[in-house]
Design an enzyme around this catalytic site. Structure first.
Site, PDB file in Angstrom:
ATOM      1  N   TYR A  59       0.824  -1.209   0.000  1.00  0.00           N
ATOM      2  CA  TYR A  59       0.000   0.000   0.000  1.00  0.00           C
ATOM      3  C   TYR A  59       0.855   1.255   0.000  1.00  0.00           C
ATOM      4  CZ  TYR A  59      -2.998   3.787   1.517  1.00  0.00           C
ATOM      5  OH  TYR A  59      -3.648   4.992   1.591  1.00  0.00           O
ATOM      6  N   HIS A  89      -3.591  16.390  -2.954  1.00  0.00           N
ATOM      7  CA  HIS A  89      -4.031  16.511  -1.567  1.00  0.00           C
ATOM      8  C   HIS A  89      -3.849  17.916  -0.995  1.00  0.00           C
ATOM      9  CE1 HIS A  89      -4.458  12.279  -1.881  1.00  0.00           C
ATOM     10  NE2 HIS A  89      -4.460  12.010  -0.592  1.00  0.00           N
ATOM     11  N   ASN A 201       1.175  11.546   5.834  1.00  0.00           N
ATOM     12  CA  ASN A 201       0.291  10.649   6.556  1.00  0.00           C
ATOM     13  C   ASN A 201       0.662  10.678   8.039  1.00  0.00           C
ATOM     14  OD1 ASN A 201      -0.638   7.176   6.426  1.00  0.00           O
ATOM     15  ND2 ASN A 201      -1.945   8.946   6.307  1.00  0.00           N
ATOM     16  N   TYR A 284     -18.766  30.220  46.320  1.00  0.00           N
ATOM     17  CA  TYR A 284     -18.036  29.137  45.646  1.00  0.00           C
ATOM     18  C   TYR A 284     -16.897  29.639  44.768  1.00  0.00           C
ATOM     19  CZ  TYR A 284     -21.705  25.716  46.878  1.00  0.00           C
ATOM     20  OH  TYR A 284     -22.569  24.894  47.526  1.00  0.00           O
ATOM     21  N   ARG A 287     -14.227  30.128  47.428  1.00  0.00           N
ATOM     22  CA  ARG A 287     -13.956  28.988  48.287  1.00  0.00           C
ATOM     23  C   ARG A 287     -13.533  27.746  47.502  1.00  0.00           C
ATOM     24  NH1 ARG A 287     -18.651  26.117  51.225  1.00  0.00           N
ATOM     25  NH2 ARG A 287     -19.691  28.046  50.595  1.00  0.00           N
ATOM     26  N   PHE A 333      -2.291   6.700  12.071  1.00  0.00           N
ATOM     27  CA  PHE A 333      -2.567   8.067  11.626  1.00  0.00           C
ATOM     28  C   PHE A 333      -3.846   8.630  12.232  1.00  0.00           C
ATOM     29  CE2 PHE A 333      -4.025   4.942   8.473  1.00  0.00           C
ATOM     30  CZ  PHE A 333      -5.398   5.076   8.660  1.00  0.00           C
ATOM     31  N   GLU A 418     -12.589   5.252   4.437  1.00  0.00           N
ATOM     32  CA  GLU A 418     -12.199   5.930   5.676  1.00  0.00           C
ATOM     33  C   GLU A 418     -13.488   6.384   6.357  1.00  0.00           C
ATOM     34  OE1 GLU A 418      -9.482   8.816   4.125  1.00  0.00           O
ATOM     35  OE2 GLU A 418      -8.174   7.253   3.308  1.00  0.00           O
TER      36      GLU A 418
END
Length: 502
Positions: A59, A89, A201, A284, A287, A333, A418
């Site tokens: 791959y 990309h 990646n 609060y 405190r 990844f 994916e």
């Protein structure tokens, strides 16, 4: 946090700290590669060369990507495959990341590749190192990463410049990637098998954002304790609530640390009171400071550990194991560990601002403080700190919107190959905004607490005196109405510059 003291940071893939990432990003510390890292890079590269020579189907090396993982690429097209990957990309959108984020991304990617599990060539890694060292900073759009399959789009924009494409900033000027390389005395490269995938990646965009957020968050937590201590003094609060006996029986480390810090800041103060002297218990927001601030401290510690691990992790795919000869396709990844960490820290930091705004209200409201309304002697003619509380409330509300977790969302991609993604980069981006907003709110409390202190008498505590002196060196007391945004921005700068009490 441990500080980076050397101007040279050696990367071996195993020992990079968040402080070192911040130093490379913000102080332009230089990077060198450890000799053992270079040897490991050469070993993993030899594996890739063997696979290409033997025409193995692996791959991303001899196949396409994502849904195209079953498409075998001829040997003569393997190099073109990697260049096409980067070009296709690099499709981010939005405003570019600040230079410090880009530098952190580059440093983290170099460190991940230096571990020697990615198959990149030595000369390719050295080019990325020299780009960082010589100040060639790729223009990287902020939008476009799903946070699984890594930060593909942002990292592709980083790699474009290595090819002599895209855009970069060099010495403050934006120019083409080719021009920036030439100006720095560098030459573009042609990617070979596996290299494009090895470079993009990974989780380095979200991790870069988280590294800087963790560094900034630490200073903010420390400043929140001392500013809260100033408010305690201004309102004659009761420090008995911070007694160690109380916190030993609920032993959360952050709670104990914040209680200890509050007592240290208030040591020697003549402005605090005993139980029953004015009131039996504080509200609060006074405190419960150790419990609230302390929970943020514990969250920060968890995120710091998770991000440190990620800084020194292999997050690409496939991963090459030169000792066994295995090439394993997996999911390192996937950004889920960082996505959850970013969302968690955003919620924790937002609470610092949330409780701070409540203390601001107690300072400016005469029914709660016993001080002049809105901290001005001529109320009516002057509005004093009235609208500063409005601003704090607005920013706190904005943070509540931003704290919706990005990590619970997922939109399938790559034709459903994916089918679960982390949205970790979105989580990390909004975390930075939450921290910036929290700094603004704490800056307003800082101003208001100093103003309230001016109406009282008596010695301040050891830490609060230092913090009070710091703000009064640059911002005078408010005696009549003036443009408060100028004071607010100045106080914000003081907080952003580091710890008020070292």
């Amino acid at each position: 946090m441990k500080k980076c003291t050397s101007s040279m940071v050696q990367l071996d893939g195993y020992h990079l700290t968040i402080d070192e990432v911040a130093a490379i990003a913000r102080e332009f510390h230089q990077i060198e590669l450890a000799p053992e890292a270079i040897q490991k890079v050469r070993q993993s590269r030899a594996m890739v060369e063997d696979m290409v020579t033997n025409q193995q189907v692996v791959y991303g090396i001899t196949t396409g990507f994502g849904k195209f993982s079953d498409v075998v690429i001829p040997r003569e097209d393997v190099s073109q495959l990697q260049e096409n990957l980067i070009i296709s990309h690099a499709c981010g959108m939005g405003e570019p990341y600040p230079t410090e984020v880009v530098r952190a991304m580059m440093a983290l990617r170099i460190n991940a590749l230096a571990k020697g599990f990615s198959g990149i060539r030595e000369e390719t890694l050295l080019l990325l190192k020299e780009m960082c060292n010589r100040g060639v900073h790729p223009i990287i759009p902020q939008q476009g990463s799903l946070g699984a399959s890594g930060d593909l789009a942002p990292l592709a924009h980083m790699v474009l410049v290595m090819l002599g494409r895209g855009e970069a900033e060099w010495k403050g000027t934006r120019m083409s990637g080719k021009e920036a390389l030439q100006a720095a005395g560098l030459a573009p490269i042609r990617l070979e098998a596996k290299e494009g995938l090895a470079l993009i990646n990974g989780t380095q965009a979200m991790t870069a954002l988280l590294c800087l957020a963790v560094a900034d968050g630490h200073a903010l937590i420390e400043n929140a304790d001392v500013i809260a201590s100033m408010t305690i003094e201004a309102l004659h609060g009761i420090p008995k609530a911070f007694d160690p006996q109380l916190h030993v029986v609920r032993p959360h480390p952050g709670q104990q640390e914040s209680a200890r810090k509050l007592l240290a800041h208030l040591q020697g103060s003549e402005r605090t009171t005993a139980q029953g002297e004015i009131r039996v218990q504080d509200a609060y927001s006074l405190r419960c400071i150790p419990q609230v601030h302390g929970a943020t401290r514990d969250t920060w510690a968890y995120v710091h550990a998770a991000v440190t691990r990620e800084c020194n992790s292999v997050t690409d795919n496939p991963i090459l194991f030169s000792e066994t000869g295995d090439v394993i396709s997996g999911g390192n990844f996937h950004g889920q560990p960082m996505a959850l960490a970013a969302d968690f820290l955003a919620i924790a930091i937002a609470e610092l601002a949330n409780i701070s705004e409540r203390r601001i209200e107690r300072l400016v409201n005469p029914q709660l403080s016993g001080l002049p309304g809105f901290l001005t002697e001529k109320g009516g003619l002057h509005s004093g700190f009235m609208i500063t509380q409005y601003v704090a409330a607005s920013i706190v509300s904005e943070n509540k919107v931003l704290c919706h977790p990005a990590s619970v969302d997922s939109i399938p991609s790559s034709a459903n190959q994916e089918d679960h993604v982390s949205m970790g980069t979105t989580a990390a981006r909004k975390l930075r905004t939450v921290i910036s907003n929290a700094v603004k709110v704490l800056a307003i409390e800082y101003l208001a607490a100093a103003q309230a202190i001016d109406f009282g008498k008596g010695k301040l505590g050891a830490g609060t005196q230092k913090a009070y002196a710091t703000i009064r060196q640059v911002i005078p007391p408010l005696t009549e109405d003036r443009e408060m945004h100028l004071d607010m921005h100045q106080a914000e700068k003081l907080l952003a510059s580091g710890n008020l009490v070292p």
